[in-house]
Motif scaffolding. Structure first.
Motif, mmCIF file in Angstrom:
data_model
loop_
_atom_site.group_PDB
_atom_site.id
_atom_site.type_symbol
_atom_site.label_atom_id
_atom_site.label_comp_id
_atom_site.label_asym_id
_atom_site.label_seq_id
_atom_site.Cartn_x
_atom_site.Cartn_y
_atom_site.Cartn_z
ATOM 1 N N ASP A 1 25.304 -34.301 -10.426
ATOM 2 C CA ASP A 1 26.557 -33.595 -10.108
ATOM 3 C C ASP A 1 27.792 -34.423 -10.461
ATOM 4 O O ASP A 1 28.812 -33.881 -10.886
ATOM 5 C CB ASP A 1 26.608 -33.223 -8.607
ATOM 6 C CG ASP A 1 25.568 -32.155 -8.266
ATOM 7 O OD1 ASP A 1 25.275 -31.971 -7.076
ATOM 8 O OD2 ASP A 1 25.026 -31.528 -9.213
ATOM 9 N N GLY B 1 25.822 -27.283 -6.787
ATOM 10 C CA GLY B 1 25.340 -28.409 -7.613
ATOM 11 C C GLY B 1 24.718 -27.856 -8.890
ATOM 12 O O GLY B 1 24.579 -26.643 -9.054
ATOM 13 N N ASP C 1 15.138 -37.195 -4.509
ATOM 14 C CA ASP C 1 15.733 -35.997 -5.138
ATOM 15 C C ASP C 1 17.196 -35.818 -4.715
ATOM 16 O O ASP C 1 18.023 -35.355 -5.499
ATOM 17 C CB ASP C 1 14.920 -34.746 -4.774
ATOM 18 C CG ASP C 1 13.574 -34.717 -5.505
ATOM 19 O OD1 ASP C 1 12.632 -34.089 -5.004
ATOM 20 O OD2 ASP C 1 13.474 -35.363 -6.586
ATOM 21 N N GLU C 2 17.512 -36.182 -3.462
ATOM 22 C CA GLU C 2 18.905 -36.064 -2.986
ATOM 23 C C GLU C 2 19.833 -36.896 -3.866
ATOM 24 O O GLU C 2 20.867 -36.439 -4.348
ATOM 25 C CB GLU C 2 19.019 -36.637 -1.575
ATOM 26 C CG GLU C 2 18.876 -35.654 -0.443
ATOM 27 C CD GLU C 2 18.766 -36.425 0.885
ATOM 28 O OE1 GLU C 2 17.893 -36.060 1.683
ATOM 29 O OE2 GLU C 2 19.539 -37.403 1.079
ATOM 30 N N ARG D 1 19.195 -38.148 -6.841
ATOM 31 C CA ARG D 1 19.160 -37.710 -8.244
ATOM 32 C C ARG D 1 20.140 -36.549 -8.453
ATOM 33 O O ARG D 1 20.914 -36.510 -9.400
ATOM 34 C CB ARG D 1 17.737 -37.275 -8.622
ATOM 35 C CG ARG D 1 17.489 -37.166 -10.091
ATOM 36 C CD ARG D 1 16.055 -36.831 -10.493
ATOM 37 N NE ARG D 1 15.092 -36.766 -9.456
ATOM 38 C CZ ARG D 1 14.186 -37.733 -9.206
ATOM 39 N NH1 ARG D 1 14.203 -38.848 -9.908
ATOM 40 N NH2 ARG D 1 13.295 -37.600 -8.248
ATOM 41 N N GLN D 2 20.142 -35.619 -7.475
ATOM 42 C CA GLN D 2 21.041 -34.461 -7.546
ATOM 43 C C GLN D 2 22.498 -34.924 -7.526
ATOM 44 O O GLN D 2 23.331 -34.491 -8.323
ATOM 45 C CB GLN D 2 20.788 -33.511 -6.361
ATOM 46 C CG GLN D 2 21.697 -32.278 -6.344
ATOM 47 C CD GLN D 2 21.399 -31.296 -7.467
ATOM 48 O OE1 GLN D 2 20.242 -30.858 -7.620
ATOM 49 N NE2 GLN D 2 22.399 -30.966 -8.282
ATOM 50 N N LYS D 3 22.811 -35.877 -6.640
ATOM 51 C CA LYS D 3 24.191 -36.389 -6.523
ATOM 52 C C LYS D 3 24.616 -37.030 -7.845
ATOM 53 O O LYS D 3 25.738 -36.849 -8.317
ATOM 54 C CB LYS D 3 24.276 -37.454 -5.410
ATOM 55 C CG LYS D 3 24.677 -36.904 -4.040
ATOM 56 C CD LYS D 3 24.814 -38.010 -3.010
ATOM 57 C CE LYS D 3 26.144 -38.756 -3.139
ATOM 58 N NZ LYS D 3 26.297 -39.804 -2.084
ATOM 59 N N ASP E 1 21.737 -27.051 -11.539
ATOM 60 C CA ASP E 1 20.291 -26.943 -11.763
ATOM 61 C C ASP E 1 20.029 -27.721 -13.046
ATOM 62 O O ASP E 1 20.821 -27.618 -13.997
ATOM 63 C CB ASP E 1 19.887 -25.468 -11.956
ATOM 64 C CG ASP E 1 20.002 -24.697 -10.636
ATOM 65 O OD1 ASP E 1 20.224 -23.472 -10.679
ATOM 66 O OD2 ASP E 1 19.899 -25.346 -9.561
#
Ligand code: 3HC
Length: 311
Positions: free
Chosen positions: A229, A255, A221-222, A224-226, A257
């Motif tokens: 963003d 970041g 998830d880390e 994927r978020q990066k 949602d």
């Protein structure tokens, strides 16, 4: 494994030391590396198929030359990674046969078709963009040969991503039909690209142990978020719309949602029920069968060399 040996090994990992092939390692560490590096290598090789489909269809000689260079790079990435896996005591033949028998995986993304030239842009921009997000931290992985392969691979990935983005830029600023193709490619590749990072952390069976062993440097998830963003502003620059009505900047977390991919679809693709799974494995099986005579000839030659009387 002997608890003392395990503790000493973990201390080496925690101290940031590189583990080399001939050094002692827990069987679980070896097994996890063979699984991850082997599947990473399979991904590089199967990943050549969707793009290879467009080498003869590229819109210009320049685009053809660029795409050819990228597909050749991916073959080399597969080679480095199979060589890294071989240092753990597994042969390339065994890895290939496991892939063909459905016992090993390759990245889900390559089970989606490349229907238009804009898809080749989306693959370079999004798929190689996601691969860079995942591979840059892996340069610091604890296993020496994997870390060194990643350092070499990352040097070439930025070209892959840039050439894809440049195709998208050309299409997104082109005719109405080209802009439509670029948006259609983003619509079809956005969620499958998010799936490349793996299931949500709650469903990631390997993450905790792989992070302890520094075989994985971040959670799914880390990364994927990066990726989201970094990519959303690029889509905005192109004048394209990310196909997610719930996408919005969250100032509190610094970041975006965003909507999760359809995990049922993800697990269906992993089970072999994606749009191109059958076609991709059939292509790999055919290449394996058609190349058997070359491998046999090389082995026969090597055996003759080996038994040749020394002068
Ligand atoms: N596609 C296929 N299988 C996937 C997957 C995906 N996108 N994401 C997860 N899986 C599988 C895992 O392999 C595991 O199955 P397994 O036990 O049979 O191997 C299962 O789903 C559970 O997932 P986990 O998160 O627990 O598994 P991992 O800890 O191994 O995390 C991963 C998955 C993030 C892909 C990790 O293995 C990894 O970082 N691998 C190295 C990078 C890699 O393989 N990238 C492929 C991208 S394509 C590429 O790089 C080519 C480039 O040139 C475009």
């Amino acid at each position: 494994d002997d608890p003392e040996k395990l503790a000493a090994f973990q201390a080496r990992i925690d101290a940031g030391e590189k583990i080399e092939p001939k050094e002692w390692m827990p069987e679980g560490y070896r097994k996890t590396l063979i699984r991850q590096i082997g599947q990473h290598a399979h991904s590089e090789i199967v990943g050549q198929l969707p793009e290879g489909n467009w080498i003869t269809r590229a819109p210009s000689l320049e685009r053809k030359a660029i795409l050819l260079a990228k597909v050749q790079d991916e073959a080399g990435h597969g080679l480095y990674l199979y060589c890294a896996a071989e240092t753990l005591g597994v042969s390339r033949d065994e890895l290939t046969e496991a892939l063909l028998a459905g016992k090993m995986k390759y990245s889900s993304i390559f089970n989606y078709p490349t229907l238009t030239w804009a898809d080749i842009g989306a693959v370079g921009w999004l798929v190689d963009g996601a691969a860079i997000m995942n591979q840059v931290p892996l340069q610091r992985t604890s296993f020496g040969p994997y870390s060194r392969a990643m350092i070499r691979i990352c040097k070439e990935e930025s070209f892959h991503q840039r050439q894809g983005f440049d195709i998208m830029r050309k299409m997104a600023t082109g005719t109405k039909a080209q802009r439509h193709m670029a948006q259609d490619a983003l619509n079809r590749f956005w969620y499958p690209s998010l799936m490349m990072f793996g299931p949500s952390d709650a469903d990631s069976v390997h993450s905790a142990q792989s992070i302890r062993w520094k075989i994985k440097m971040n959670t799914n998830d880390e990364l994927r978020q990066k990726f989201v963003d970094q990519t959303v502003p690029q889509a905005e620059y192109l004048g394209l719309t990310v196909p997610d009505p719930d996408l919005r900047w969250n100032a509190d977390k610094g970041g975006y949602d965003f909507s999760e991919p359809d995990w049922d679809e993800f697990f269906e693709v992993l089970k072999g029920n994606g749009p191109c799974n059958t076609e991709r494995l059939a292509a790999r099986q055919k290449a394996w069968d058609d190349g058997a005579w070359v491998r046999d000839g090389l082995m026969a030659h090597a055996a003759k060399q080996h038994s040749a009387p020394v002068a």
